[in-house]
Scaffold this motif. Structure first.
Motif, PDB file in Angstrom:
ATOM      1  N   ILE A  89     -11.478   9.320 -19.126  1.00  0.00           N
ATOM      2  CA  ILE A  89     -12.652   9.078 -18.280  1.00  0.00           C
ATOM      3  C   ILE A  89     -13.742   8.355 -19.063  1.00  0.00           C
ATOM      4  O   ILE A  89     -14.301   7.347 -18.595  1.00  0.00           O
TER       5      ILE A  89
ATOM      6  N   VAL B 148     -19.010  14.998 -19.112  1.00  0.00           N
ATOM      7  CA  VAL B 148     -17.591  15.289 -19.313  1.00  0.00           C
ATOM      8  C   VAL B 148     -17.417  16.297 -20.438  1.00  0.00           C
ATOM      9  O   VAL B 148     -17.852  16.063 -21.568  1.00  0.00           O
TER      10      VAL B 148
ATOM     11  N   LEU C 288      -9.299   7.644 -10.827  1.00  0.00           N
ATOM     12  CA  LEU C 288     -10.715   7.691 -11.203  1.00  0.00           C
ATOM     13  C   LEU C 288     -11.479   6.487 -10.669  1.00  0.00           C
ATOM     14  O   LEU C 288     -12.549   6.632 -10.060  1.00  0.00           O
TER      15      LEU C 288
ATOM     16  N   LEU D 285     -16.685  16.449 -15.346  1.00  0.00           N
ATOM     17  CA  LEU D 285     -15.354  17.009 -15.605  1.00  0.00           C
ATOM     18  C   LEU D 285     -15.523  18.341 -16.319  1.00  0.00           C
ATOM     19  O   LEU D 285     -16.204  18.426 -17.353  1.00  0.00           O
TER      20      LEU D 285
ATOM     21  N   LEU E 117     -12.484  17.511 -11.660  1.00  0.00           N
ATOM     22  CA  LEU E 117     -13.304  16.298 -11.709  1.00  0.00           C
ATOM     23  C   LEU E 117     -14.091  16.175 -10.413  1.00  0.00           C
ATOM     24  O   LEU E 117     -13.520  16.249  -9.325  1.00  0.00           O
TER      25      LEU E 117
END
Length: 228
Positions: free
Chosen positions: A92, A109, A126, A145, A154
């Protein structure tokens, strides 16, 4: 993604996909053409840095559209998805650094979250969610996340007009997506969200829309390979 039982139905479905592809390609191509024509007519008044940023964003959309259709072909084929250990957190972060966005994107994240899957397909999932949020947001998109028990969760949230709860499932229709404001019956062609859900399911997960104070919140849940 359902497979088509008869030859005639398969041909009609392929024609629908080609129509969607043409529709999806037209918008970024038109945007690029307008930018280039404006710069050519008024070179001295053009903000070249801003123009190049806009052209890059349109190119990203073109790339995403082509990738969506190639992904659809792959998902509908009998090819087995190769699954391996994927650091979802790093994936990500890397993808968001690589992309250019028209709006503000904030990211939170948790590091070290690992899942088992196909890295390119998870990347496609994503970017589909982020591009969808980018289209529908008013000013900003938030990406988060987190590890929750034995799952990696997510969340991609925008601050736009939202989607009425009775239309949440319609958003994942393979041919149309609902008007987010819920003020009309206008539908927008697109493959990003149905492809994203199919990828989630092929990774043993789910992709849904959940309650949000504002806008739309898409939530992906996939197995966490290292819940400890």
């Amino acid at each position: 993604m359902s497979r088509f039982g008869t030859r005639g139905r398969e041909i009609r479905a392929r024609l629908q996909c080609l129509t969607l592809l043409a529709h999806d390609l037209r918008s970024p191509i038109t945007a690029m053409r307008l930018r280039m024509e404006e710069a050519r007519l008024h070179p001295g008044e053009t903000d070249w840095a801003e123009t190049l940023t806009a052209l890059q964003a349109s190119l990203d959309r073109l790339e995403a559209t082509v990738t969506d259709h190639l992904t659809l072909v792959r998902l509908e084929s009998d090819a087995e998805i190769v699954k391996e250990c994927v650091n979802f957190s790093d994936l990500i972060a890397s993808e968001l650094r690589r992309r250019t966005f028209r709006i503000r994107v904030s990211c939170d994240v948790q590091p070290g979250i690992v899942t088992t899957g196909d890295g390119p397909l998870l990347t496609r999932l994503l970017t589909s969610l982020v591009h969808n949020a980018e289209d529908r947001t008013a000013s900003a998109v938030t990406i988060a996340l987190r590890r929750a028990g034995d799952e990696a969760v997510l969340q991609v949230t925008d601050d736009g007009a939202g989607i009425p709860a009775d239309r949440w499932e319609t958003a994942f229709d393979s041919l149309v997506q609902p008007d987010t404001a819920g003020t009309s019956d206008t539908a927008v062609a697109g493959l990003g969200l149905p492809i994203a859900r199919e990828i989630a399911e092929q990774h043993g997960g789910t992709l849904t829309i959940e309650e949000s104070a504002q806008g739309v919140r898409f939530v992906l849940r996939v197995p966490d390979s290292d819940p400890a």
